[in-house]
Design an enzyme around this catalytic site. Structure first.
Site, short mmCIF file in Angstrom:
data_model
loop_
_atom_site.label_atom_id
_atom_site.label_comp_id
_atom_site.label_asym_id
_atom_site.label_seq_id
_atom_site.Cartn_x
_atom_site.Cartn_y
_atom_site.Cartn_z
CD GLU A 313 -2.75 -1.29 2.47
OE1 GLU A 313 -2.76 -0.30 3.26
OE2 GLU A 313 -3.39 -2.33 2.70
CD GLU A 406 -3.82 -5.88 3.88
OE1 GLU A 406 -4.65 -5.05 4.31
OE2 GLU A 406 -2.60 -5.74 4.04
#
Length: 558
Positions: A313, A406
């Site tokens: 991320e 995720e």
């Protein structure tokens, strides 16, 4: 009130469902035949009040359908409301032509069986509704080649297995909480579904030196994870990397040493550290990597391949490794790769990069990445995540496997795969997200024929990775017109299977002067019109659809 219920029954392969408006249940509206160009016995008009509608009952095979209306209205726009079972959508239609025309409002997914539909078109006329079945093919498989030419046999076998299942099955995965002595997430899944995930993701967070310096307790260890994996379990590892130094300890900012991986809780400047390889902060970067290498070495010694997902991320900016933009991040990724693979000789790693929307410039490069993942936390528990999937297929389709690395929700696998969304695996984040998933949904997904759980894994160590080069499977049927054209370019292409479509225009110098990314499109005829402000001359129009490509010469005139 006119009342007529029509049941359409279909069996076998899904075919088009056509609902004539005059055959529906009419509420506050009426059949008319004043206008011309309608089908059947007439059309329905008189949608004057909010409760006015035409309703249908029908049966359909399970699948994705494109919803098309045959309509007519005099204004430029007309508001509509559509309800199919419990699904509802409102919007505006744009007038095309002077009589009846077709307007599509997108796609819906229908389960097999009976359905109801209600439609309103304010100040307009409805001739019919068409439900056109849409078939999505599997994603294009990438080349059977890892970035590490010296990858271990087990890493190659795992990657070969993932390639073989891509577009056939999705692996069930789960993130494990590092602060529990037991495997609480795995145990919860087993208690609810009777099955275990095929893949579990663990976090090396507490092996960061600036956490160990504070006496952190290791509730779980790599030895525990290796024991869970045994011979068949699939391991993914991530690393919430506490900054190597410069942590902020300020309770007024909610900053403590254990939040040292967040940008807000450290002043560590990764760009400055990387810019000076003789600096103390660069040395600390290497120190941290070397510490993690020692933990990864345990997996290599146990012959456990690892889906290695570091520096995740980054483009979000909330972690320090992404705080200084894409160039320092890519430099850090490549440093990490070189240090682990070539300096420490870790060849059991399959490198997983986590992409953020609209952040193509952050990609480290094919030579350093094996799989691309996406972390999605949707507010809607039924979110399909189509835009995330389509973007990844546009950028990486046919080049890299794509995984849902995720997720805070669990998509309905039966639905998303009908849309052609075949993640290599999903990994539900730990509590509270895992326990927020509807237990019935969790059970259905774990028992789906489209999902692989641990008990269903084959002997993936026996798979062999055969390096191949993906070649275009054939030409696309492409038409560009008018040719020559004065600014407006029409593109039509026949898609043999669903694929991400990209339209590009190049001048004679090879410079790209226009690009349009349409995302994932269903099989069939795809067409678009573009307004191009180009100088007169000869151009090359190129259309890519997955691993298919077509090119046509186009002449621009004034």
């Amino acid at each position: 009130m006119t009342l007529l219920l029509v049941w359409l029954i279909f069996t076998g392969v899904a075919g088009e469902i056509r609902l004539e408006a005059e055959d529906g249940e009419l509420l506050g509206v009426a059949v008319d035949s004043t206008l011309t160009g309608y089908s059947g016995r007439g059309y329905v008009t008189g949608f004057d009040a909010p409760e006015d509608s035409v309703r249908f009952s029908f049966e359909a095979p399970r699948g994705v359908y494109r919803v098309v209306f045959g309509v007519s209205f005099s204004s430029r726009f007309a508001s509509y409301a559509l309800r199919v079972d419990d699904w509802h959508q409102t919007g505006s239609l744009i007038k095309r032509g002077g009589g009846f025309f077709e307007a599509s409002i997108g796609e819906i997914w229908l389960d097999e069986g009976a359905h109801t539909m209600a439609f309103q078109l304010m100040n307009g006329a409805l001739d019919y509704v068409r439900l056109e079945p849409v078939s999505y093919g599997p994603p294009a498989r990438p080349p059977a080649q890892l970035s590490d030419s010296q990858a271990t046999a087990s890493a190659q076998a795992l990657f070969a297995f993932l390639l073989s299942e891509y577009g056939r099955h999705i692996l069930a995965g789960q993130q494990q909480n590092p602060y529990r002595r037991d495997f609480d997430a795995i145990n919860y899944v087993r208690n609810v579904t009777g099955k275990e995930p095929a893949l579990v993701s663990f976090d090396l967070i507490d092996y960061s030196p600036t956490r160990e310096a504070h006496g952190v307790v290791h509730y779980q260890t790599p030895e525990d994870w290796i024991a869970w994996a045994g011979r068949d379990g699939i391991v993914s590892l991530m690393w919430h990397w506490n900054a190597p130094t410069d942590l902020i300890e300020d309770p007024s900012q909610d900053c403590y040493w254990w939040y040292g991986f967040y940008t807000r809780c450290t002043t560590f400047d990764v760009a400055a550290a990387l810019a000076d390889t003789s600096s103390e902060r660069y040395r600390l970067l290497l120190r941290d990597i070397d510490v993690i290498a020692a933990q990864l070495q345990k997996f290599q010694q146990a012959d456990i391949p690892v889906l290695w997902r570091p520096l995740h991320e980054a483009a979000g900016g909330w972690f320090w490794w992404g705080a200084k933009g894409p160039e320092p991040f890519k430099q850090l990724w490549r440093l990490l790769y070189e240090r682990l693979v070539h300096h420490h000789g870790l060849h059991n790693l399959i490198w997983v990069y986590t992409h953020e929307p609209g952040a193509a410039e952050w990609y480290p490069g094919d030579a350093y990445v094996d799989i691309v993942g996406r972390d999605v936390y949707a507010d809607d528990p039924d979110a399909l995540m189509r835009s995330d999937w389509n973007e990844l297929q546009t950028l990486f389709g046919g080049r890299k496997l794509v995984a849902l690395t995720e997720t805070g929700t669990l998509p309905d696998v039966e639905v998303i795969t009908d849309y052609g969304i075949w993640w290599s695996w999903f990994s539900i984040w730990t509590d509270p997200f895992l326990r927020d998933v509807d237990p019935d949904r969790l059970t259905r997904v774990y028992h789906s024929e489209r999902v692989l759980t641990r008990d269903e894994l084959p002997d993936w160590r026996s798979y062999v990775l055969h390096a191949t080069t993906v070649q275009p499977a054939g030409d696309l049927a492409l038409a560009v017109y008018p040719n020559p054209g004065a600014g407006r370019l029409h593109v039509e292409v026949g898609l043999p299977v669903a694929a991400p479509v990209v339209v590009e225009v190049f001048n004679l110098l090879g410079q790209r002067v226009f690009q349009y990314q349409a995302g994932m499109q269903p099989a069939g005829l795809w067409r678009r019109a573009f307004e191009l402000a180009l100088a007169p001359g000869v151009y090359l129009v190129q259309v890519r659809a997955g691993n298919l490509v077509a090119r046509r010469r186009w002449v621009s005139v004034r």
